[in-house]
Design a protein around this motif. Structure first.
Motif, PDB file in Angstrom:
ATOM      1  N   SER A  36      -8.935  85.866 -49.743  1.00 46.89           N
ATOM      2  CA  SER A  36     -10.140  85.464 -49.002  1.00 46.89           C
ATOM      3  C   SER A  36      -9.953  84.252 -49.224  1.00 46.89           C
ATOM      4  O   SER A  36     -10.777  83.693 -47.358  1.00 46.89           O
ATOM      5  CB  SER A  36     -11.386  85.976 -49.822  1.00 46.89           C
ATOM      6  N   PHE A  37      -9.851  82.983 -49.775  1.00 49.24           N
ATOM      7  CA  PHE A  37      -9.848  81.864 -49.440  1.00 49.24           C
ATOM      8  C   PHE A  37      -8.603  81.527 -48.647  1.00 49.24           C
ATOM      9  O   PHE A  37      -9.107  81.020 -47.192  1.00 49.24           O
ATOM     10  CB  PHE A  37      -9.076  81.420 -50.568  1.00 49.24           C
ATOM     11  N   VAL A  38      -7.777  82.011 -48.219  1.00 47.04           N
ATOM     12  CA  VAL A  38      -6.616  81.854 -47.366  1.00 47.04           C
ATOM     13  C   VAL A  38      -7.302  82.481 -46.288  1.00 47.04           C
ATOM     14  O   VAL A  38      -6.900  81.945 -44.457  1.00 47.04           O
ATOM     15  CB  VAL A  38      -5.605  82.250 -47.380  1.00 47.04           C
ATOM     16  N   GLY A  39      -8.274  83.630 -46.173  1.00 47.68           N
ATOM     17  CA  GLY A  39      -8.613  84.349 -44.517  1.00 47.68           C
ATOM     18  C   GLY A  39      -9.146  83.603 -43.753  1.00 47.68           C
ATOM     19  O   GLY A  39      -9.240  82.535 -42.799  1.00 47.68           O
ATOM     20  N   LEU A  40      -9.582  82.396 -45.338  1.00 46.29           N
ATOM     21  CA  LEU A  40     -11.534  82.201 -44.452  1.00 46.29           C
ATOM     22  C   LEU A  40     -10.687  80.833 -43.925  1.00 46.29           C
ATOM     23  O   LEU A  40     -10.975  80.067 -42.609  1.00 46.29           O
ATOM     24  CB  LEU A  40     -12.418  81.550 -45.681  1.00 46.29           C
ATOM     25  N   MET A  46     -18.422  82.105 -54.570  1.00 43.57           N
ATOM     26  CA  MET A  46     -18.908  82.005 -55.469  1.00 43.57           C
ATOM     27  C   MET A  46     -18.725  84.278 -55.670  1.00 43.57           C
ATOM     28  O   MET A  46     -18.659  84.727 -56.734  1.00 43.57           O
ATOM     29  CB  MET A  46     -20.158  81.949 -56.029  1.00 43.57           C
ATOM     30  N   VAL A  47     -19.277  84.736 -54.686  1.00 38.98           N
ATOM     31  CA  VAL A  47     -19.535  85.891 -54.440  1.00 38.98           C
ATOM     32  C   VAL A  47     -18.255  86.752 -54.860  1.00 38.98           C
ATOM     33  O   VAL A  47     -18.577  87.635 -55.764  1.00 38.98           O
ATOM     34  CB  VAL A  47     -20.122  86.252 -53.304  1.00 38.98           C
ATOM     35  N   ILE A  48     -17.024  86.048 -53.734  1.00 42.49           N
ATOM     36  CA  ILE A  48     -15.737  86.507 -54.572  1.00 42.49           C
ATOM     37  C   ILE A  48     -15.292  86.424 -55.461  1.00 42.49           C
ATOM     38  O   ILE A  48     -14.844  87.805 -56.238  1.00 42.49           O
ATOM     39  CB  ILE A  48     -15.117  85.873 -52.859  1.00 42.49           C
ATOM     40  N   ILE A  77     -17.006  86.042 -58.720  1.00 46.58           N
ATOM     41  CA  ILE A  77     -18.007  87.141 -59.326  1.00 46.58           C
ATOM     42  C   ILE A  77     -18.057  88.578 -59.206  1.00 46.58           C
ATOM     43  O   ILE A  77     -17.590  88.903 -60.321  1.00 46.58           O
ATOM     44  CB  ILE A  77     -19.150  86.595 -59.836  1.00 46.58           C
ATOM     45  N   GLY A  78     -17.514  88.708 -57.594  1.00 49.64           N
ATOM     46  CA  GLY A  78     -17.511  90.308 -58.003  1.00 49.64           C
ATOM     47  C   GLY A  78     -15.797  90.937 -58.151  1.00 49.64           C
ATOM     48  O   GLY A  78     -15.626  91.449 -58.900  1.00 49.64           O
ATOM     49  N   TRP A  79     -14.505  90.080 -57.923  1.00 51.13           N
ATOM     50  CA  TRP A  79     -13.828  90.161 -58.720  1.00 51.13           C
ATOM     51  C   TRP A  79     -13.999  90.056 -60.433  1.00 51.13           C
ATOM     52  O   TRP A  79     -12.668  91.325 -60.821  1.00 51.13           O
ATOM     53  CB  TRP A  79     -12.163  89.014 -58.491  1.00 51.13           C
ATOM     54  N   VAL A  80     -14.587  89.443 -61.200  1.00 49.03           N
ATOM     55  CA  VAL A  80     -14.681  89.010 -62.249  1.00 49.03           C
ATOM     56  C   VAL A  80     -14.812  91.031 -62.948  1.00 49.03           C
ATOM     57  O   VAL A  80     -14.428  91.215 -63.290  1.00 49.03           O
ATOM     58  CB  VAL A  80     -14.996  88.151 -62.908  1.00 49.03           C
ATOM     59  N   LEU A  81     -16.163  91.595 -62.108  1.00 44.87           N
ATOM     60  CA  LEU A  81     -16.973  92.528 -62.145  1.00 44.87           C
ATOM     61  C   LEU A  81     -15.853  93.332 -62.338  1.00 44.87           C
ATOM     62  O   LEU A  81     -16.165  94.725 -62.807  1.00 44.87           O
ATOM     63  CB  LEU A  81     -17.647  92.733 -61.414  1.00 44.87           C
ATOM     64  N   ILE A  82     -14.805  93.850 -61.071  1.00 47.84           N
ATOM     65  CA  ILE A  82     -14.251  94.941 -61.043  1.00 47.84           C
ATOM     66  C   ILE A  82     -13.500  94.871 -61.749  1.00 47.84           C
ATOM     67  O   ILE A  82     -12.729  95.652 -62.039  1.00 47.84           O
ATOM     68  CB  ILE A  82     -13.577  93.966 -59.283  1.00 47.84           C
ATOM     69  N   THR A  83     -12.523  93.507 -62.338  1.00 50.14           N
ATOM     70  CA  THR A  83     -11.954  93.721 -63.503  1.00 50.14           C
ATOM     71  C   THR A  83     -12.517  94.486 -64.542  1.00 50.14           C
ATOM     72  O   THR A  83     -11.789  94.999 -65.393  1.00 50.14           O
ATOM     73  CB  THR A  83     -11.031  92.250 -63.512  1.00 50.14           C
ATOM     74  N   MET A  84     -13.456  93.988 -64.945  1.00 49.94           N
ATOM     75  CA  MET A  84     -14.359  94.394 -65.962  1.00 49.94           C
ATOM     76  C   MET A  84     -14.423  95.688 -66.435  1.00 49.94           C
ATOM     77  O   MET A  84     -13.768  96.744 -67.043  1.00 49.94           O
ATOM     78  CB  MET A  84     -15.587  93.338 -66.312  1.00 49.94           C
TER      79      MET A  84
END
Length: 573
Positions: A300-304, A86-88, A90-97
């Protein structure tokens, strides 16, 4: 030949030359790589931006991101797998914005970060954010070369397994080994020829590398799942926050989001350096959003998943790809099949590290250095200087010894977020998205010269954005056992606090001490910057049309500063 004459000859040979018929004048504030980018140099389509953002995601750091949140930097508290993902997201959404917000001036006016700051900070004070970026480019370029070198060492070992056992011939005082140093030298050497590529020519490398590395990562995950027969116990990691913790899961999640944005803050700050290469706004928006939301989250998902499945195979968790790849070769007992697989995986990581570093650090550093010395440095020369500086920075010292210093660099968004807040407030609210391009390349009578080249309103606004969060940064880096709760909570929101605090203070100072006519813009396209469609949309005349109108009478179509490129060169400093 006299010394003076010899110096003059060398100076003339070193100085840059531009095609003045294309408005590429070279002086104290301008050269070919700093002028507003003309249409024929804007070559990046949506897939180029997809690849550009993709190589920023297809890397070791993003692969390891879930580990950061599951263990919160090896502290006794961590998030669950769903919370980490979830953090990842939300983080990418904010980064894009934020990235789109800051890059928009480059999309509309086709200027980069180096020039963009001149209308906010003042012509001379713009060196303050510029010097911060140059320092970061030097250091991160060196660190990326070192990390890429580790992958090259794996590639070499896959070809010649005995390389892993090469004797260490370096001094005991050097905090590295011959094995690691050879990888660094090879990576640095192989990267160097690509510095001669101009940004408008990066289209093919971005596409090839992003597709290759993305395919390699997915293949690795599929292999791990098939070999393990499913995911391992890591996938079911629960939330682990002790009752004695100062912070609950909400604050840990907030800290994770702040780390996500802060980790890429340097790239967000100079987003206009690359957005100006877009063929059209839609290409940047489509490429950036698709890549950030799909590739960023997926890596990140693939790494996990891969780390979890390999835990089931090897009995341990390996988050660092070079370490896991070396274990895979050992487990395969050096078979050609295992070595071939490892080689192609390592090559994918090394390729993305190479082009992420060249574009995000070397080329970006070249643009920033060009802003300091426009007469002598262009993007290519600046990129070469940035790359050579890797040997001065000595990344093996930073990574293997000065871990605290690396933490400070990762927290540098404390200083960058206020800069972005000022940029956004100035461009969108105060200037109403209007910029007078001709005044960004002169000091005499420029509306952006302010007081001796300094817009004094920026300094207190920037410092006010830095002040609330720098204390928490220092305490976190020092790993204080019982820090003041309030300071750490503010630091967990450092990016947002710094961004909005500086924006609000800068807005207030401009209302109390207003700058007249902030929404000025040229009515004539002096640099040949805009396409016919853009000229119509902006209500700007082309230079040829303006000259045609003026020929009908001396006062027809006159605009202050209209002849800056022809008659007023003597005004340039």
């Amino acid at each position: 030949m006299s010394t003076k004459h010899r110096f003059h000859t060398i100076n003339e040979r070193v100085k840059l030359r531009g095609d003045e018929s294309q408005h590429e004048q070279t002086d104290a504030w301008s050269n070919r790589d700093l002028i507003p980018l003309p249409p024929h140099r804007r070559t990046w389509d949506w897939f180029t931006f997809f690849g550009f953002w993709g190589i920023s995601s297809l890397n070791i750091a993003n692969w390891q991101t879930p580990n950061t949140f599951l263990s919160m930097m090896h502290s006794p508290q961590g998030l669950s797998v769903p919370q980490s993902m979830m953090v990842i997201v939300i983080g990418w959404v904010l980064i894009t914005m934020f990235a789109t917000l800051i890059a928009w001036a480059g999309l509309k006016w086709h200027i980069g970060f180096t020039v963009q700051n001149r209308y906010s900070w003042g012509m001379r004070a713009s060196y303050i954010p510029l010097l911060q970026r140059i320092m970061l480019n030097f250091i991160w370029n060196a660190v990326q070369c070192w990390n890429g070198g580790r992958m090259v060492s794996v590639c070499i070992t896959a070809i010649w397994p005995s390389f892993a056992r090469v004797p260490n011939t370096l001094s005991s005082n050097t905090p590295t080994t011959t094995y690691q140093m050879v990888g660094f030298i090879v990576f640095w050497t192989l990267s160097t020829p690509f510095l001669w590529l101009r940004p408008e020519k990066f289209i093919v490398p971005f596409r090839v590398v992003s597709i290759y590395c993305g395919t390699a990562m997915l293949s690795w995950m599929i292999w791990a799942l098939a070999r393990a027969g499913g995911v391992g116990p890591l996938w079911n990691t629960p939330e682990s926050i002790p009752s004695t913790s100062l912070f609950n899961s909400s604050w840990i999640i907030m800290s994770g989001i702040n780390q996500m944005i802060g980790g890429i803050a340097a790239g967000i700050t100079n987003g206009s350096d690359f957005s100006r290469y877009a063929k059209a706004k839609k290409h940047y928006i489509a490429g950036a959003i698709l890549s950030a939301q799909i590739v960023g989250v997926l890596v990140s998902f693939v790494g996990l998943v891969t780390a979890s499945a390999c835990q089931k195979i090897y009995g341990e968790i390996y988050w660092n790809p070079p370490d896991l790849l070396m274990v895979m070769m050992d487990e395969g007992r050096g078979s050609s099949k295992a070595r071939a697989g490892v080689f192609f995986l390592a090559l994918g990581f090394a390729s993305t590290a190479m082009f992420e570093n060249i574009c995000g650090n070397a080329v970006a550093g070249g643009i920033d250095l060009a802003g300091l010395f426009p007469r002598y440095i262009n993007i290519r020369r600046g990129a070469i200087i940035t790359f050579i500086a890797a040997w001065i920075v000595q990344p093996w010292q930073l990574i293997n010894r000065a871990t605290t210093f690396i933490q400070v660099l990762s927290s540098f968004s404390v200083f960058l977020a206020p800069i972005m807040g000022i940029m956004a407030c100035d461009y969108y609210i105060l200037r109403k998205r209007k910029v007078r391009l001709s005044h960004l390349y002169r000091t005499n009578d420029s509306i952006y010269y302010f007081w001796h080249g300094v817009n004094w309103r920026v300094i207190p606004a920037w410092l006010c954005g830095v002040a609330p969060t720098i204390g928490g940064m220092v305490l976190t880096v020092r790993q204080e056992p019982n820090p003041p709760r309030a300071l750490i909570q503010i630091y967990y929101m450092a990016f947002l606090v710094g961004f909005f605090t500086s924006a609000i203070i800068f807005f207030a100072l401009n209302k109390i001490f207003p700058v007249p006519d902030m929404d000025q813009y040229d009515k004539v396209d002096y640099y040949g910057t805009f396409s016919a469609k853009e000229l119509l949309h902006l209500g700007i005349e082309s230079l040829d049309d303006s000259r045609s109108v003026r020929s009908e009478g001396p006062d027809v179509g006159r605009e202050s500063g209209e002849n800056v490129l022809v008659d007023d060169r003597k005004n340039k400093s």
